[in-house]
Design a protein around this motif. Structure first.
Motif, PDB file in Angstrom:
ATOM      1  N   GLY A 298      -2.554-125.876   4.653  1.00 55.73           N
ATOM      2  CA  GLY A 298      -2.834-125.117   3.434  1.00 55.73           C
ATOM      3  C   GLY A 298      -1.777-125.373   2.380  1.00 55.73           C
ATOM      4  O   GLY A 298      -2.082-125.528   1.187  1.00 55.73           O
ATOM      5  N   LEU A 299      -0.513-125.460   2.824  1.00 56.52           N
ATOM      6  CA  LEU A 299       0.572-125.750   1.888  1.00 56.52           C
ATOM      7  C   LEU A 299       0.455-127.176   1.349  1.00 56.52           C
ATOM      8  O   LEU A 299       0.788-127.436   0.190  1.00 56.52           O
ATOM      9  CB  LEU A 299       1.924-125.567   2.582  1.00 56.52           C
ATOM     10  CG  LEU A 299       2.256-124.137   3.045  1.00 56.52           C
ATOM     11  CD1 LEU A 299       3.603-124.106   3.751  1.00 56.52           C
ATOM     12  CD2 LEU A 299       2.241-123.169   1.876  1.00 56.52           C
ATOM     13  N   GLY A 300      -0.027-128.105   2.177  1.00 59.06           N
ATOM     14  CA  GLY A 300      -0.261-129.469   1.712  1.00 59.06           C
ATOM     15  C   GLY A 300      -1.312-129.513   0.608  1.00 59.06           C
ATOM     16  O   GLY A 300      -1.140-130.185  -0.418  1.00 59.06           O
ATOM     17  N   VAL A 301      -2.416-128.787   0.823  1.00 57.23           N
ATOM     18  CA  VAL A 301      -3.474-128.702  -0.197  1.00 57.23           C
ATOM     19  C   VAL A 301      -2.935-128.030  -1.455  1.00 57.23           C
ATOM     20  O   VAL A 301      -3.233-128.446  -2.583  1.00 57.23           O
ATOM     21  CB  VAL A 301      -4.685-127.924   0.352  1.00 57.23           C
ATOM     22  CG1 VAL A 301      -5.730-127.715  -0.745  1.00 57.23           C
ATOM     23  CG2 VAL A 301      -5.307-128.660   1.530  1.00 57.23           C
ATOM     24  N   LEU A 302      -2.113-126.989  -1.245  1.00 53.57           N
ATOM     25  CA  LEU A 302      -1.543-126.259  -2.377  1.00 53.57           C
ATOM     26  C   LEU A 302      -0.672-127.173  -3.247  1.00 53.57           C
ATOM     27  O   LEU A 302      -0.815-127.188  -4.478  1.00 53.57           O
ATOM     28  CB  LEU A 302      -0.704-125.086  -1.843  1.00 53.57           C
ATOM     29  CG  LEU A 302       0.037-124.236  -2.869  1.00 53.57           C
ATOM     30  CD1 LEU A 302      -0.944-123.544  -3.799  1.00 53.57           C
ATOM     31  CD2 LEU A 302       0.916-123.207  -2.177  1.00 53.57           C
ATOM     32  N   LEU A 303       0.209-127.951  -2.621  1.00 52.60           N
ATOM     33  CA  LEU A 303       1.065-128.860  -3.381  1.00 52.60           C
ATOM     34  C   LEU A 303       0.248-129.943  -4.092  1.00 52.60           C
ATOM     35  O   LEU A 303       0.552-130.311  -5.231  1.00 52.60           O
ATOM     36  CB  LEU A 303       2.091-129.507  -2.452  1.00 52.60           C
ATOM     37  CG  LEU A 303       3.272-128.633  -2.011  1.00 52.60           C
ATOM     38  CD1 LEU A 303       4.125-129.369  -0.988  1.00 52.60           C
ATOM     39  CD2 LEU A 303       4.119-128.223  -3.203  1.00 52.60           C
ATOM     40  N   THR A 304      -0.782-130.434  -3.415  1.00 54.02           N
ATOM     41  CA  THR A 304      -1.641-131.449  -4.036  1.00 54.02           C
ATOM     42  C   THR A 304      -2.353-130.880  -5.259  1.00 54.02           C
ATOM     43  O   THR A 304      -2.408-131.520  -6.317  1.00 54.02           O
ATOM     44  CB  THR A 304      -2.684-131.958  -3.025  1.00 54.02           C
ATOM     45  OG1 THR A 304      -2.009-132.464  -1.861  1.00 54.02           O
ATOM     46  CG2 THR A 304      -3.525-133.074  -3.632  1.00 54.02           C
ATOM     47  N   PHE A 305      -2.891-129.665  -5.139  1.00 55.94           N
ATOM     48  CA  PHE A 305      -3.553-128.997  -6.267  1.00 55.94           C
ATOM     49  C   PHE A 305      -2.594-128.810  -7.438  1.00 55.94           C
ATOM     50  O   PHE A 305      -2.928-129.103  -8.594  1.00 55.94           O
ATOM     51  CB  PHE A 305      -4.118-127.645  -5.817  1.00 55.94           C
ATOM     52  CG  PHE A 305      -4.447-126.719  -6.962  1.00 55.94           C
ATOM     53  CD1 PHE A 305      -5.558-126.957  -7.767  1.00 55.94           C
ATOM     54  CD2 PHE A 305      -3.644-125.618  -7.243  1.00 55.94           C
ATOM     55  CE1 PHE A 305      -5.855-126.118  -8.834  1.00 55.94           C
ATOM     56  CE2 PHE A 305      -3.933-124.775  -8.296  1.00 55.94           C
ATOM     57  CZ  PHE A 305      -5.043-125.021  -9.095  1.00 55.94           C
ATOM     58  N   LEU A 327      -4.315-118.836 -10.219  1.00 56.75           N
ATOM     59  CA  LEU A 327      -3.964-117.804  -9.241  1.00 56.75           C
ATOM     60  C   LEU A 327      -5.069-117.646  -8.205  1.00 56.75           C
ATOM     61  O   LEU A 327      -4.806-117.542  -7.000  1.00 56.75           O
ATOM     62  CB  LEU A 327      -3.712-116.479  -9.954  1.00 56.75           C
ATOM     63  CG  LEU A 327      -3.330-115.287  -9.062  1.00 56.75           C
ATOM     64  CD1 LEU A 327      -2.049-115.588  -8.287  1.00 56.75           C
ATOM     65  CD2 LEU A 327      -3.170-114.024  -9.903  1.00 56.75           C
ATOM     66  N   ILE A 328      -6.322-117.663  -8.654  1.00 57.05           N
ATOM     67  CA  ILE A 328      -7.471-117.510  -7.740  1.00 57.05           C
ATOM     68  C   ILE A 328      -7.527-118.676  -6.755  1.00 57.05           C
ATOM     69  O   ILE A 328      -7.738-118.487  -5.548  1.00 57.05           O
ATOM     70  CB  ILE A 328      -8.782-117.407  -8.545  1.00 57.05           C
ATOM     71  CG1 ILE A 328      -8.810-116.092  -9.339  1.00 57.05           C
ATOM     72  CG2 ILE A 328      -9.999-117.491  -7.615  1.00 57.05           C
ATOM     73  CD1 ILE A 328      -9.965-115.987 -10.314  1.00 57.05           C
ATOM     74  N   VAL A 329      -7.320-119.908  -7.259  1.00 54.50           N
ATOM     75  CA  VAL A 329      -7.348-121.088  -6.388  1.00 54.50           C
ATOM     76  C   VAL A 329      -6.230-121.029  -5.362  1.00 54.50           C
ATOM     77  O   VAL A 329      -6.438-121.291  -4.165  1.00 54.50           O
ATOM     78  CB  VAL A 329      -7.241-122.385  -7.224  1.00 54.50           C
ATOM     79  CG1 VAL A 329      -7.060-123.595  -6.307  1.00 54.50           C
ATOM     80  CG2 VAL A 329      -8.473-122.569  -8.100  1.00 54.50           C
ATOM     81  N   ILE A 330      -5.038-120.659  -5.801  1.00 53.50           N
ATOM     82  CA  ILE A 330      -3.882-120.597  -4.896  1.00 53.50           C
ATOM     83  C   ILE A 330      -4.094-119.560  -3.805  1.00 53.50           C
ATOM     84  O   ILE A 330      -3.863-119.823  -2.617  1.00 53.50           O
ATOM     85  CB  ILE A 330      -2.602-120.298  -5.700  1.00 53.50           C
ATOM     86  CG1 ILE A 330      -2.240-121.510  -6.572  1.00 53.50           C
ATOM     87  CG2 ILE A 330      -1.434-119.951  -4.771  1.00 53.50           C
ATOM     88  CD1 ILE A 330      -1.170-121.237  -7.606  1.00 53.50           C
TER      89      ILE A 330
END
Length: 356
Positions: A298-305, A327-330
């Motif tokens: 999830g953190l990997g996807v978060l950093l990529t986003f 904020l909603i996406v995160i």
């Protein structure tokens, strides 16, 4: 002295006071093993303070930059909030400005707090490698994190100055975050080890300080009765390693929050609340961290986003993708990774439970 400086100094004093209270500096309580209940209580305190600061910014955000008139508001907007369109009326403009500032702070805090979870795995490894007794974890973490706040303060305002001077740096930050996120997603977990003697922080400390050969209760310094020399203890060295490690992690997290806000004060505030809450979160999650096996992804996807958001900021702004959507996406990314971890634990974990 400007109100801006007074406010910032007051914020630092407040954080130090709460940290001292957390450490037990105002009581006779000695070093002890932090239990789950105490960790949960202090985690709740730091989260409550962080959320309370959000509401403070919504109502008194003008104190941060000492905004007293339309020209000053326009100057701050031009520096840090170029994409924010404000109404002509000063009161309405100030209200919208403060609401936007508060939302950026809350989003940044959530990102920083989430990325701090990754630090916990490394902190556990550090304590294990250095043979630190659990009773001393709290003291080392609090002082180590305090040291990292000072270093982050320097990095944040230096980074902000560079961004103001060279805006193209944001694209480098964005590309780096995308690379880091994809690396997390596609790199298999490997057993990590720390070579205590070869760690850079250990070598640096040993070069400039006399290091005592063994732990001495919970002291960071000790004076030899035989030679009169002042020594630092291994516990001090571990504290330096903790601060050093947190700064290394800041290489990811600080660029990440600059994708959300360019305001160095908001970056700093969100960083402070996130990493001060990290100490209590460490004790809160240390025994249940294995339950969140997919949080790493999830953190990997978060950093990529966040990296992609930084790279395509202008296009997203034209499409109306504002901070609320971010904020909603995160929140969605983190929620999905946690829910999946709880509903579908790894097969290795299931087999271990069966054997037990």
């Amino acid at each position: 002295m400007s109100n801006e400086v007074i406010f910032f100094a007051g914020f630092i004093v407040f954080v130090i006071f709460v940290m001292m209270l957390d450490l037990g500096a105002f009581s006779r309580q000695r070093s002890h093993i932090v239990q789950f209940k105490e960790a949960a209580a202090w985690s709740a305190v730091w989260v409550t303070l962080a959320i309370g600061f959000y509401f403070f910014l919504r109502n008194f955000g003008y104190w941060v930059h000492d905004i007293s008139d339309p020209s000053h508001l326009a100057a701050v907007q031009g520096l840090y909030y170029q994409n924010l369109t404000l109404p002509a009326d000063f009161d309405a403009a100030l209200t919208k400005f403060q609401n936007n500032m508060a939302l950026e702070y809350l989003t940044g805090y959530l990102v920083e707090y989430s990325l701090s979870v990754d630090n916990i795995f490394v902190f556990i490894l550090i304590f294990s490698s250095f043979g630190v007794r659990e009773i001393y974890y709290k003291k080392v973490l609090v002082w180590g994190i305090l040291g990292s706040i000072v270093l982050r303060f320097i990095f944040i305002f230096l980074g902000s100055a560079l961004i103001q001077q060279f805006s193209w740096i944001l694209y480098i930050f964005g590309a780096f975050l995308v690379y880091t996120g994809l690396k997390i997603l596609f790199t298999k977990d490997e057993e990590e080890n720390i070579d205590v003697q070869k760690h850079p922080a250990v070598k640096l400390t040993s070069r400039y300080f006399n290091v005592f050969e063994r732990y001495v209760v919970d002291h960071f310094f000790i004076r030899s009765k035989r030679t009169g020399k002042l020594y630092v203890t291994p516990l001090f060295v571990v504290m330096i390693v903790i601060a050093f490690t947190d700064v290394i992690f800041a290489v990811d997290s600080i660029p990440a929050i600059f994708s959300i806000t360019k305001d160095p004060y908001i970056v700093f505030f969100s960083n402070v609340f996130a990493i001060m809450g990290l100490r209590s979160m460490f004790f809160f999650l240390v025994n249940v961290i294995d339950m969140f096996a997919y949080l790493k992804y999830g953190l990997g996807v978060l950093l990529t986003f966040i990296g992609l958001k930084m790279l395509f900021e202008h296009q997203l702004h034209e499409w109306g993708f504002n901070n609320m959507y971010s904020l909603i996406v995160i929140v969605g990314i983190l929620a999905v990774s946690i829910i999946v971890s709880l509903l579908f634990p790894p097969k290795e974990k299931k087999l271990a439970e069966v054997k037990e």
